[in-house]
Design a protein around this motif. Structure first.
Motif, short mmCIF file in Angstrom:
data_model
loop_
_atom_site.label_atom_id
_atom_site.label_comp_id
_atom_site.label_asym_id
_atom_site.label_seq_id
_atom_site.Cartn_x
_atom_site.Cartn_y
_atom_site.Cartn_z
N ALA A 22 -8.46 -11.94 2.66
CA ALA A 22 -8.34 -12.87 3.47
C ALA A 22 -8.13 -14.29 2.82
CB ALA A 22 -9.80 -13.40 4.32
N ASP A 23 -8.95 -14.44 1.46
CA ASP A 23 -8.60 -15.66 0.69
C ASP A 23 -7.81 -15.74 -0.37
OD1 ASP A 23 -11.94 -15.30 1.33
OD2 ASP A 23 -11.05 -15.07 -0.53
N ASP A 24 -7.55 -14.44 -0.91
CA ASP A 24 -6.71 -14.36 -2.25
C ASP A 24 -5.16 -14.07 -1.99
OD1 ASP A 24 -8.94 -14.83 -3.82
OD2 ASP A 24 -9.12 -12.92 -4.48
N ASN A 25 -4.15 -14.52 -2.93
CA ASN A 25 -3.12 -13.84 -2.52
C ASN A 25 -2.77 -12.40 -3.45
OD1 ASN A 25 -2.44 -14.58 -5.19
ND2 ASN A 25 -1.72 -16.56 -4.90
N THR A 26 -1.70 -11.57 -3.12
CA THR A 26 -1.78 -10.32 -3.75
C THR A 26 -1.28 -10.19 -5.07
OG1 THR A 26 0.35 -10.34 -2.74
CG2 THR A 26 -1.23 -9.26 -1.30
N GLY A 27 -0.64 -11.21 -5.68
CA GLY A 27 -0.05 -11.08 -7.13
C GLY A 27 -1.04 -10.85 -8.15
N PRO A 28 -2.23 -11.21 -8.34
CA PRO A 28 -3.42 -10.75 -9.61
C PRO A 28 -3.56 -9.19 -9.18
CG PRO A 28 -3.90 -12.79 -8.49
CD PRO A 28 -2.79 -12.51 -7.80
N ARG A 29 -4.00 -8.93 -7.95
CA ARG A 29 -4.40 -7.53 -7.37
C ARG A 29 -3.39 -6.62 -7.91
NH1 ARG A 29 -5.46 -7.95 -1.82
NH2 ARG A 29 -6.02 -10.01 -2.07
N SER A 30 -2.19 -6.89 -7.62
CA SER A 30 -1.18 -5.75 -7.83
C SER A 30 -1.01 -5.70 -9.46
CB SER A 30 0.23 -6.30 -7.28
OG SER A 30 0.75 -7.31 -7.73
N GLN A 31 -1.05 -6.83 -10.13
CA GLN A 31 -1.11 -6.80 -11.55
C GLN A 31 -2.14 -6.03 -12.01
OE1 GLN A 31 0.83 -8.28 -13.68
NE2 GLN A 31 -0.15 -7.28 -15.33
N VAL A 32 -3.44 -6.02 -11.37
CA VAL A 32 -4.53 -5.34 -11.88
C VAL A 32 -4.37 -3.91 -11.75
CG1 VAL A 32 -6.87 -4.85 -11.33
CG2 VAL A 32 -6.09 -6.94 -11.33
N LEU A 33 -3.89 -3.63 -10.70
CA LEU A 33 -3.48 -2.22 -10.39
C LEU A 33 -2.46 -1.55 -11.04
CD1 LEU A 33 -4.36 -0.26 -7.90
CD2 LEU A 33 -2.26 -1.05 -6.77
N ARG A 34 -1.45 -2.33 -11.54
CA ARG A 34 -0.43 -1.88 -12.58
C ARG A 34 -0.99 -1.64 -13.93
NH1 ARG A 34 3.42 -5.11 -10.31
NH2 ARG A 34 3.17 -6.69 -11.78
N ASP A 35 -1.99 -2.68 -14.29
CA ASP A 35 -2.62 -2.36 -15.66
C ASP A 35 -3.68 -1.30 -15.35
OD1 ASP A 35 -1.64 -4.72 -16.44
OD2 ASP A 35 -3.39 -5.90 -16.40
N TYR A 36 -3.99 -1.11 -14.53
CA TYR A 36 -4.84 0.20 -14.23
C TYR A 36 -4.42 1.64 -14.42
CZ TYR A 36 -8.89 3.36 -12.83
OH TYR A 36 -9.41 4.26 -12.78
N ALA A 37 -3.11 1.47 -13.80
CA ALA A 37 -2.31 2.81 -13.76
C ALA A 37 -1.63 2.79 -15.20
CB ALA A 37 -1.19 2.58 -12.61
N THR A 38 -1.42 1.90 -15.87
CA THR A 38 -0.83 1.98 -17.25
C THR A 38 -1.79 2.66 -18.16
OG1 THR A 38 0.35 -0.04 -16.76
CG2 THR A 38 0.29 1.01 -19.06
N ARG A 39 -2.99 1.98 -18.00
CA ARG A 39 -4.21 2.59 -18.68
C ARG A 39 -4.45 4.00 -18.50
NH1 ARG A 39 -8.85 -1.86 -18.63
NH2 ARG A 39 -7.58 -3.67 -18.74
N GLN A 40 -4.39 4.55 -17.13
CA GLN A 40 -4.58 5.78 -17.01
C GLN A 40 -3.61 6.51 -17.45
OE1 GLN A 40 -7.49 7.19 -15.21
NE2 GLN A 40 -8.39 5.17 -15.23
N PHE A 41 -2.38 6.15 -17.40
CA PHE A 41 -1.29 6.91 -17.98
C PHE A 41 -1.30 7.07 -19.31
CE2 PHE A 41 3.33 7.38 -18.82
CZ PHE A 41 3.58 8.55 -18.36
N ASN A 42 -1.81 6.03 -20.17
CA ASN A 42 -1.84 6.14 -21.63
C ASN A 42 -3.15 7.10 -22.08
OD1 ASN A 42 0.28 4.34 -21.95
ND2 ASN A 42 -1.16 2.48 -22.35
N ALA A 43 -3.87 6.96 -21.20
CA ALA A 43 -5.24 7.84 -21.46
C ALA A 43 -4.70 9.40 -21.25
CB ALA A 43 -6.52 7.56 -20.49
N PHE A 44 -4.00 9.56 -20.24
CA PHE A 44 -3.16 11.09 -19.89
C PHE A 44 -2.50 11.38 -21.11
CE2 PHE A 44 0.32 13.59 -18.46
CZ PHE A 44 -0.36 14.82 -18.18
N LEU A 45 -1.50 10.60 -21.60
CA LEU A 45 -0.65 10.95 -22.72
C LEU A 45 -1.51 11.06 -24.13
CD1 LEU A 45 2.53 8.51 -22.49
CD2 LEU A 45 2.14 10.77 -21.90
N TRP A 46 -2.45 10.32 -24.33
CA TRP A 46 -3.25 10.57 -25.47
C TRP A 46 -3.84 12.02 -25.39
CZ3 TRP A 46 -3.37 8.84 -30.16
CH2 TRP A 46 -2.86 7.50 -30.23
N LEU A 47 -4.42 12.10 -24.23
CA LEU A 47 -5.34 13.65 -23.87
C LEU A 47 -4.33 14.75 -24.56
CD1 LEU A 47 -7.82 13.08 -20.91
CD2 LEU A 47 -8.48 13.45 -23.46
N SER A 48 -3.01 14.45 -23.60
CA SER A 48 -2.09 15.58 -23.85
C SER A 48 -1.81 15.73 -25.21
CB SER A 48 -0.75 15.41 -23.09
OG SER A 48 -1.13 14.86 -21.77
#
Ligand code: HEM
Length: 577
Positions: A22-48
């Motif tokens: 209700a009170d935040d705009n979507t910009g930072p949130r999607s950024q956070v989501l992107r960062d999170y996905a990137t980290r997960q993907f990196n972790a997956f690559l490292w594990l592989s």
């Protein structure tokens, strides 16, 4: 402080998102989501990457271990990076192994490439130990059977997968089926003779052709019962088996199944037809059995047998004939694993049994026609034993010592293949002599060399001499050589157990030894007792009488195959069959 400013995790972020929307705009949130996905993907690559590196390291360590342990085994130095593979592909492996054993001793290594180590063992005691300890077969053997007949629980590489089925098959073969094989040869001989007459009317007859029919008919009649003798598709089945035998090893030698080759699909089509025919004969057996049971419930025994015979399209049988077949077929057909091909085990047993038994019969036939004096002696022995026997229709082969000795000697001089092969898939193999054979190495026994070695069999090791398996009753040890031929008909002579000599290996030995050994020896001897009682077998005039061992349809056979004729015995005018 607002909960929306707390450090984020994906779960936390999503759970808070609705309240903060209700009170935040979507910009930072999607950024956070992107960062999170990137980290997960990196972790997956490292594990592989870590997993692949660990896998590669394991492979490299295994390879170094193979090289290190392999280097301790004596053998000729590697001529190139590809080891001795070029040398072997152009020459006879048995000859190369013979020379290497002469030079380097009873355990010899050859490199078939940078990752494939072949270890050959020639000393009988070491062989015995190795065959007991190495429980797996080479993956190539399993692949050949699987490619042709689908998944099964016999003839597979890993011992764990075959153990249960091996045991049950062995029990059946050495029990009810052996009894059956002892009774049926007269019917088998009559059935084969009809075909032989047909072939002779069209052309000449050779040992390989006759033995193939004999082996196929005796095995079929034993596994499927009398229904097999009356089965109209038997000739097609036999032809298909032989066509598959020609190509089985070739297609299995591809490490990736060559789906892109037309020839493979033709081969595949033959295999499918064979599987369908196996199902057909099993169906016939079951129908006969059901019919027999129905009749059996309603009628007294004598009538039952007659009606059962009529029903089985002219195939004569009795209740004792029908039962064991059905039990064995159920036993072999019962799938231990859902992925198993229906009838895969039955077709595999028919395939292996026909080829090997055919090889042995053909070898015996060739020996009998080139040693007519031996054939006469065996004939006299058969008549003598039968005179003293109570049962007219059964052959007392246990008392036909010279016949059995001839079977042993023929098997000794020409095993089914030039090499026995094993491997230990998971663990290194430590032999008592201190030699360590690394896991995954290809282990071979050059059976032809071992079975013709003077040190194991005496100075006449390469000669055909069945008398080596007979000795005087008071003699205790069995050396394998017989200087003076003994009179087998004399009761003071005994038949030596061939397995007492560790160098007798036509059926292998140890954990993966042939489960059909007893069945094959007694079945083949019974067959010859029936055959020689009624027929004299002669070499056709002008036929080759010095054939040499060569590979033919996956087994060693004497080639060119001697041409033979069958002469009916006990008739004033001997007429050719
Ligand atoms: C003259 C006839 C035969 C010969 C020369 C022969 C020979 C052999 C040989 C050399 C092996 C491999 C042994 C090893 O590696 O130590 C084998 C395995 C086997 N044989 Fe035979 N065989 C004959 C007949 C039969 C028959 C009639 C049957 C069954 C009806 C049979 C069933 C088997 C089975 C099931 C195996 C596989 C054992 C396993 O992989 O664990 N064999 N045979």
């Amino acid at each position: 402080m607002s909960s929306c400013t707390e450090p984020y995790t994906l779960l936390g972020f999503l759970s808070r998102s609705t309240s903060c929307d209700a009170d935040d705009n979507t910009g930072p949130r999607s950024q956070v989501l992107r960062d999170y996905a990137t980290r997960q993907f990196n972790a997956f690559l490292w594990l592989s990457l870590i997993a692949i590196t660990a896998l590669l390291l394991r492979k490299v360590t295994k390879l170094f271990k193979l090289w290190a342990k392999g280097s301790l085994i004596p053998g000729p130095p590697c001529p190139s990076f590809y080891g001795h593979s070029k040398l072997i592909s152009g020459a006879n492996l048995t000859e190369i192994l013979s020379k290497s054993h002469e030079k380097y001793g009873s355990v010899v290594k050859l490199w078939l490439g940078p990752t494939q180590l072949l270890v050959s063992i020639k000393d009988p005691e070491l062989i015995k130990e190795m065959l007991l300890k190495a429980k797996d077969k080479l993956p190539l053997t399993g692949r050949a059977f699987q490619l042709a007949f689908g998944q099964s629980s016999l003839f597979v590489s890993s011992f764990d997968k075959v153990q249960k089925r091996r045991d049950s098959l062995e029990t059946e073969l050495n029990g009810k089926l052996l009894e059956r094989a002892r009774v049926s040869p007269t019917k088998v001989v009559d059935c084969v003779m009809e075909r032989i007459q047909d072939i002779t009317s069209k052309g000449s007859l050779d040992c390989i052709k006759v033995s193939q029919h004999l082996a196929f008919t005796i095995l079929g009649a034993t596994l499927f019962g009398d229904a097999f003798l009356a089965w109209s598709k038997a000739a097609v089945y036999e032809e298909l088996l032989m066509m598959i035998a020609k190509d089985a090893c070739f297609w299995a030698s591809y490490s990736v199944t060559p789906f892109w080759k037309q020839g493979f699909w033709r081969y595949h089509c033959l295999c499918t037809r064979l599987k369908c025919l196996t199902q057909d004969i099993i169906q016939q057996c079951r129908q006969n059995y059901k019919l027999f049971c129905r009749v059996d419930l309603n009628l007294p025994h004598n009538e039952t047998t007659n009606i059962g015979q009529d029903a089985a399209s002219g195939a004569p049988h009795s209740s004792s004939d029908v039962m064991p077949d059905s039990l064995l077929l159920r036993e072999l057909d019962d799938r231990l694993d859902a992925r198993e091909e229906p009838c895969g085990n039955i077709t595999s047993v028919m395939f292996h049994g026909c080829l090997t038994t055919g090889g042995l019969i053909s070898n015996i036939l060739a020996r009998l026609v080139t040693h007519p004096e031996l054939q006469d002696k065996i004939h006299s022995e058969i008549i003598r034993v039968q005179k003293g026997s109570q049962k007219e229709d059964q052959q007392d082969v246990d008392k036909m010592l010279l016949l059995l000795a001839t079977v042993y000697e023929s098997a000794r001089l020409l095993p089914a293949g030039p090499l026995l092969q094993r491997c230990s898939l998971k663990h290194d193999l430590n032999l008592k002599t201190g030699v360590t054979i690394p896991a995954g190495a290809i282990l071979v026994v050059p059976v032809q060399l071992v079975q013709m070695d003077d040190s194991n069999w005496g100075s006449d090791a390469s000669q055909f001499n069945p008398y080596r398996f007979l000795s005087e009753a008071h003699a205790t040890s069995f050396t394998g050589s017989a200087e003076e031929p003994v009179d087998a008909g004399h009761s003071s002579f005994v038949l030596n157990d061939p397995n007492e000599n560790a160098a007798f290996l036509p059926f292998g030995s140890g954990t993966r030894a042939c489960v059909g050994q007893k069945f094959a020896i007694l079945g083949v001897a019974t067959l010859f007792a029936s055959l020689l009682k009624h027929y004299e077998i002669r070499l056709q005039a002008g036929s080759e009488n010095d054939p040499k061992p060569m590979m033919n349809n996956c087994v060693l056979q004497l080639l060119p195959s001697p041409k033979i004729v069958f002469m009916k015995r006990n008739s004033c005018i001997k007429k050719e069959a």
